[in-house]
Design an enzyme around this catalytic site. Structure first.
Site, PDB file in Angstrom:
ATOM      1  N   HIS A   1      30.905  12.381 -63.851  1.00 11.13           N
ATOM      2  CA  HIS A   1      31.806  13.133 -63.044  1.00 11.13           C
ATOM      3  C   HIS A   1      33.025  12.670 -62.604  1.00 11.13           C
ATOM      4  CE1 HIS A   1      29.074  12.718 -59.384  1.00 11.13           C
ATOM      5  NE2 HIS A   1      30.433  12.556 -58.802  1.00 11.13           N
TER       6      HIS A   1
ATOM      7  N   ASP B   1      25.442   9.232 -66.165  1.00  8.24           N
ATOM      8  CA  ASP B   1      26.168   9.801 -65.279  1.00  8.24           C
ATOM      9  C   ASP B   1      27.453   8.607 -65.916  1.00  8.24           C
ATOM     10  OD1 ASP B   1      28.124  11.077 -64.119  1.00  8.24           O
ATOM     11  OD2 ASP B   1      27.383  12.274 -62.521  1.00  8.24           O
TER      12      ASP B   1
ATOM     13  N   SER C   1      29.680   8.840 -54.983  1.00  5.92           N
ATOM     14  CA  SER C   1      29.787   8.706 -56.341  1.00  5.92           C
ATOM     15  C   SER C   1      30.286   7.323 -56.992  1.00  5.92           C
ATOM     16  CB  SER C   1      29.932  10.049 -57.061  1.00  5.92           C
ATOM     17  OG  SER C   1      29.140  11.363 -56.338  1.00  5.92           O
TER      18      SER C   1
HETATM   19  N1  ARG Z   1      26.380  16.478 -57.006  1.00  7.69           N
HETATM   20  C1  ARG Z   1      27.475  15.427 -57.531  1.00  7.69           C
HETATM   21  C2  ARG Z   1      28.949  14.924 -56.241  1.00  7.69           C
HETATM   22  O1  ARG Z   1      28.267  15.591 -55.678  1.00  7.69           O
HETATM   23  C3  ARG Z   1      27.561  16.045 -59.015  1.00  7.69           C
HETATM   24  C4  ARG Z   1      28.332  16.399 -59.408  1.00  7.69           C
HETATM   25  C5  ARG Z   1      29.363  16.502 -60.335  1.00  7.69           C
HETATM   26  N2  ARG Z   1      28.366  17.310 -61.086  1.00  7.69           N
HETATM   27  C6  ARG Z   1      27.852  18.522 -61.795  1.00  7.69           C
HETATM   28  N3  ARG Z   1      27.655  18.737 -62.392  1.00  7.69           N
HETATM   29  N4  ARG Z   1      29.541  19.008 -60.766  1.00  7.69           N
HETATM   30  O2  ARG Z   1      29.365  15.106 -56.632  1.00  7.69           O
HETATM   31  N1  ASP Z   2      28.224  13.683 -56.357  1.00  7.82           N
HETATM   32  C1  ASP Z   2      28.846  13.161 -54.921  1.00  7.82           C
HETATM   33  C2  ASP Z   2      29.339  12.537 -55.168  1.00  7.82           C
HETATM   34  O1  ASP Z   2      30.546  12.928 -55.800  1.00  7.82           O
HETATM   35  C3  ASP Z   2      27.456  12.269 -54.282  1.00  7.82           C
HETATM   36  C4  ASP Z   2      26.534  12.896 -53.014  1.00  7.82           C
HETATM   37  O2  ASP Z   2      27.826  13.484 -52.250  1.00  7.82           O
HETATM   38  O3  ASP Z   2      25.798  12.441 -53.163  1.00  7.82           O
HETATM   39  O4  ASP Z   2      30.492  11.943 -54.495  1.00  7.82           O
END
Ligand code: ARG
Ligand code: ASP
Length: 716
Positions: free
Chosen positions: A83, A219, A646
C-alpha cells in the site's frame, strides 16, 4: 483491599512489562535499553543507533515522505508495503498491463521501473539543539514574538549547522515545543520498482479487512535505491548504480512464538497522547463524526461506479483506498475511545496533576492550565468544525473543487508575488494536470460533489457559508458546474490556462466551478482562519506548558515519550494475542489456511490467485513453512505504531527482520490518542510469507539470491 490492588498492579506490569511509546533511537541508553533487555532484546543501544559505526538505523529510511522502508541487501534493495508502493504500481499500469491486478516482478535489474518523484531518506545523525533554537527568547517573551524568533532561529540553523553538501538539516520540535532536535538526512531520488505481488495477495481483504485482525494480507513491495558512482544521491540516470548501504537486515525464517521480543523502527507520523479531556471530547463527539459522514458519502458514490466499470475501478482504486483508510480508522478510534472511557481517564489524570501542582506550590505557573484548555476548546469548536469540513469537502474529496483550489492559489500568487511566479506556477500546474485527468471521471465526481456540498451546507455554522449557499439546490448546482465548468475535462482545463496573464485570470473568473471554489475559500479565509489561527496558537502555548508540567511532576520512572512527528523512532514489545470482546480471544498468528477460509472466487477483495491455491493444495512451501508445516502469513505484537510506520521493519531480539509492519487492530486504533497495552496491537506480515511469495509464487530467484537469510538450525 489495598494489597489486592497492589497485587493486581504487579500482575499487570508482569504480564505486559513496560510497553508503549515511540522513542528517539539516539536516546535509548539507560532506562529504555534496560527495559528492552528485560523484554528479551540481545542488542545494545549502540548497535541500534551509532554516529560512528554502522548501526540498525542506517537500514531504515523513510519511504517517499509518508511510509517507512528497510534495506535488505547490499545492493540497495528495499522492502516496504504494497500500500506504500501502490501509487507507483498503479502509475505503471494500464488496462492491458495491470500490475495492480497481476503483480510485477523484475527478473533482471534492467527490468526495474523508474518512479520519477519518489524519494527515500536516511537519517545520518541526530542531535539536541534546544538551546540554540530558543536563543534570544525567555519565558516572558510574548508568545507570537517568541514563535517568530524560534522560526527565524530554525531557518538560520538549518542553513548553518554543519553537514555535507549532499545532505540536509531538518529541525523538529518534540514535547510540544519543549525540545528541538536536529536530523541530518540524505535523500535518494532514483528509486525503481523491483517487485509487487498481485493485489489479491498484497491487498488481500482490501477495505473489509483493513484495520482488522485476524488478517491475511501479503502487504509488501520491493524497490531498489540507485546512487551515483560515489554512492551519493542523484536524480534518475542510466549511469546510476545500486546503492551500497551502511547496513542491511538479514531476514530470519527461524520463526517466532508468543511473548518473543520484537521491535519496530520507523517514521510514525502523528500522535496526540497528551491531549486534555476537552480535546478528546471534541474529537469523539464533533470532529470525527463529521469527517466520517463526508467520507462515507464520497465512498458510497465511488463504490457504486467502480463496481460496474473496470476502467473506473482502476482510475479510482488508489483514491478510494486512501479515503476509506482514515474513514474506517476514525470510526474505530471513536469506538475505542468510548469503550476505554478515555475521557474519564484523562479527567482523572488531570485531577491528579492538579493535586500535584497544588502540593508543590506551582499554582502560579501551572494553576490555570486546565481552565485555559476548557475555555480555548469551547471557543475553538465551531472553527475546528469549519476547518475539517472545508478540508474534507473542498481540499480532499471533491476532485473538481481540488483543481479549482489550485487555480485559487494561482490567482493568489499573481496578487502576492507577481507575474513571473504566476507563470512558473501555471507551468508546473499544466505539467501535473495530465496525470490528474487520466484518473478523473466526470460522472463520479459530479455525484460526489452533489452529496458533499449538501453536507457542507447542512453542517457548516451559518456564519461561515458564502452568501446564497444556504438556499442551495445541490442537484441544480451540480448540473450547472459539471456541464459548464472547465474544471471537469482535460482539454477544457488546458484551454483555460492559455493566453496572457490577464486573459487567464478573466477566463477562470467567469468559470462557474471556479466561482464556487473562490467564494467558499474567500469566506473560509475571511471568517474562519484568523480566529482559528489565534486560538490554535493559544492552545499550542497551553499545551506546551501542560507538557512541561507533566514532565516535571511525573515520578522519575514515568515513561513520558514524545508524540510522533514523522521522525525516526523505536518502539518495542512482545508478540501477543488479545481479548477484543467478552469471551473472545485472538491468537497472534495467521496462516495461509485462513486465506483459503476467506477465499471468495472472483470477489474484488477476497479472490485468491490460482498459483497460490496450487501451492497451498500441494503444501509446496519450501523452507518457509512453520514448525507445524503451515505457511505463516501475519502476526501481531504490542509495538506502539501509527500511520507512517507502514513498511517499518519488525525485528527480533538480534536485529534480524521477522516481518513488515502494515496496520493496527480495530479495537486499538485509538492508540494515537490513548494507548493501552492490553488492546493495542500492530499488525505485521511475516517475513516467511514475503519470501515464499517472492520465491515460490513469483519464481524471482534473482531476488532471493541477493538476500541474507537466517535459517533455523537443522533438527537432529
Ligand atoms: N490501515 C493501514 C494504514 O493506515 C493500511 C492502509 C492501506 N490499505 C487499505 N485497504 N486502504 O495505512
Ligand atoms: N497503515 C498505517 C500506515 O500506512 C500504519 C498504522 O496506522 O498502523 O502507516
Amino acid at each position: 483491599m489495598r494489597l489486592i490492588k497492589l497485587v493486581v498492579l504487579f500482575f499487570i506490569i508482569q504480564v505486559h512489562g513496560q510497553q508503549g511509546g515511540m522513542w528517539l533511537p539516539n536516546l535509548l541508553k539507560g532506562d529504555r535499553e534496560a527495559e528492552m533487555k528485560n523484554l528479551g532484546m540481545k542488542l545494545t543501544a549502540e548497535q541500534i543507533y551509532s554516529v560512528n559505526k554502522s548501526s540498525l538505523k542506517d537500514a531504515v529510511p523513510q519511504f517517499d515522505g509518508g511510509c517507512t522502508a528497510e534495506v535488505i541487501s547490499d545492493k540497495g534493495l528495499i522492502l516496504t508495503n504494497h500500500h506504500c508502493g501502490y501509487d507507483n504500481i498503479q502509475s505503471h499500469s494500464t488496462v492491458e498491463h495491470d500490475y495492480l491486478r497481476d503483480g510485477f516482478w523484475a527478473y533482471k535489474m534492467e527490468e526495474e521501473l523508474p518512479n520519477p518523484g519518489v524519494v527515500v531518506t536516511f537519517v545520518v545523525r541526530i542531535e539536541d539543539v534546544t538551546t540554540k533554537v530558543l536563543e534570544g527568547t525567555t519565558s516572558s517573551t510574548p508568545e507570537a514574538e517568541k514563535q517568530k524568533k524560534i522560526q527565524q532561529n530554525i531557518a538560520e540553523l538549518t542553513k548553518t549547522l554543519p553537514k555535507e553538501t549532499w545532505q540536509e538539516n531538518l529541525i523538529k520540535t518534540f514535547y510540544d515545543g519543549n525540545q528541538y532536535v536536529l536530523f541530518v538526512t540524505e535523500t535518494f531520488k532514483d528509486v525503481r520498482l523491483v517487485g509487487a505481488p498481485p493485489s489479491s495477495i498484497g491487498k488481500f481483504g482490501s477495505d473489509t479487512d483493513n484495520w482488522v485482525w485476524p488478517r491475511h494480507t501479503g502487504d509488501f513491495s520491493l524497490f531498489r535505491i540507485y546512487a551515483d558512482k560515489n554512492n551519493r544521491p542523484a536524480g534518475y540516470s542510466t549511469e546510476n548504480v545500486p546503492y551500497k548501504p551502511k547496513h542491511f537486515f538479514p531476514i530470519s525464517i527461524k520463526g517466532i512464538k508468543e511473548n518473543d521480543f520484537t521491535m519496530v523502527m520507523g517514521y510514525p507520523g502523528r500522535t496526540q497522547e497528551y491531549l486534555p479531556s476537552y480535546a478528546v471530547e471534541q474529537i469523539v463527539n464533533t470532529l470525527n463524526p463529521v469527517k466520517i459522514e463526508v467520507r462515507d458519502a464520497a465512498l458510497k458514490v465511488q463504490d457504486r461506479f467502480m463496481r460496474k466499470d473496470q476502467a473506473i475501478k482502476i482510475q479510482y482504486a488508489s483514491k478510494y483506498a486512501s479515503i476509506a483508510n482514515y474513514w474506517k480508522k476514525w470510526i474505530g478510534e471513536t469506538k475505542g475511545l468510548k469503550k476505554s472511557n478515555a475521557i474519564a481517564a484523562k479527567q482523572k489524570f488531570e485531577k491528579e496533576l492538579t493535586e500535584k501542582i497544588n502540593k508543590v506550590g506551582k499554582q502560579a505557573e501551572y494553576g490555570n492550565l486546565l481552565t485555559d484548555f476548557q475555555k480555548n476548546y469551547a471557543e475553538i469548536k465551531e472553527y475546528a468544525l469549519a476547518r475539517d469540513l472545508f478540508s474534507e469537502v473542498v481540499l480532499r474529496n471533491t476532485e473538481s473543487l481540488q483543481t479549482g483550489y489550485k487555480l485559487y492559489q494561482l490567482e493568489q500568487i499573481l496578487a502576492n508575488k507577481g507575474e513571473q511566479s504566476f507563470t512558473d506556477r501555471k507551468n508546473t500546474l499544466s505539467k501535473g494536470i495530465d496525470a490528474f485527468y487520466k484518473d478523473y471521471n466526470n460522472e463520479v465526481d459530479k455525484n460526489v460533489f452533489e452529496q458533499l456540498i449538501t453536507i457542507y451546507v447542512n453542517k457548516m455554522p451559518k456564519q461561515f457559508l458564502p452568501n446564497g449557499l444556504e438556499t442551495l439546490n445541490a442537484q441544480q448546482l451540480a448540473n450547472d458546474i459539471y456541464t459548464q465548468s472547465s474544471l471537469t475535462a482535460l482539454d477544457k482545463f488546458r484551454a483555460l490556462l492559455e493566453g496572457d496573464t490577464q486573459t487567464v485570470i478573466s477566463k477562470i473568473n467567469t468559470d462557474k466551478g471556479y466561482q464556487l471554489v473562490k467564494s467558499l475559500t474567500d469566506t473560509y479565509i475571511k471568517n474562519v482562519v484568523p480566529k482559528l489561527d489565534e486560538l490554535s496558537v493559544k492552545n499550542a502555548a497551553t499545551q506546551r506548558t501542560y507538557m512541561k508540567a507533566i514532565i516535571e511532576l511525573s515520578p522519575k520512572a514515568a515513561r513520558i515519550f514524545p508524540d510522533a512527528n514523522s521522525t525516526l523512532r523505536v518502539t518495542y514489545g512482545k508478540v501477543k494475542g488479545y481479548k477484543p470482546n467478552d469471551a473472545v480471544y485472538y491468537e497472534p498468528f495467521t496462516t495461509l489456511d485462513g486465506v483459503m477460509e476467506k477465499y471468495i472466487p472472483g470477489d474484488y477483495e477476497f479472490d485468491v490467485p490460482q498459483k497460490l491455491i496450487d501451492l497451498y493444495t500441494a503444501k509446496d512451501y519450501g523452507m518457509y513453512a512453520n514448525a507445524n508445516g503451515k505457511m505463516p502469513v501475519a502476526f501481531i505484537a504490542t509495538n506502539h505504531t501509527t500511520g507512517g510506520n507502514s513498511g517499518s521493519p519488525a525485528l527480533d531480539a538480534n536485529g534480524n527482520l521477522i516481518g513488515l509492519n502494515f496496520d493496527r487492530v480495530w479495537e486499538g486504533t485509538m492508540s494515537d490518542i490513548y494507548y493501552s497495552p492490553e488492546i493495542c496491537r500492530n499488525i505485521m506480515v511475516d517475513s516467511r510469507y514475503v519470501l515464499f511469495i517472492i520465491d515460490k509464487f513469483a519464481g524471482a530467484k534473482n531476488i532471493i539470491n541477493e538476500l541474507k537469510i537466517i535459517k533455523p538450525a537443522l533438527k537432529k
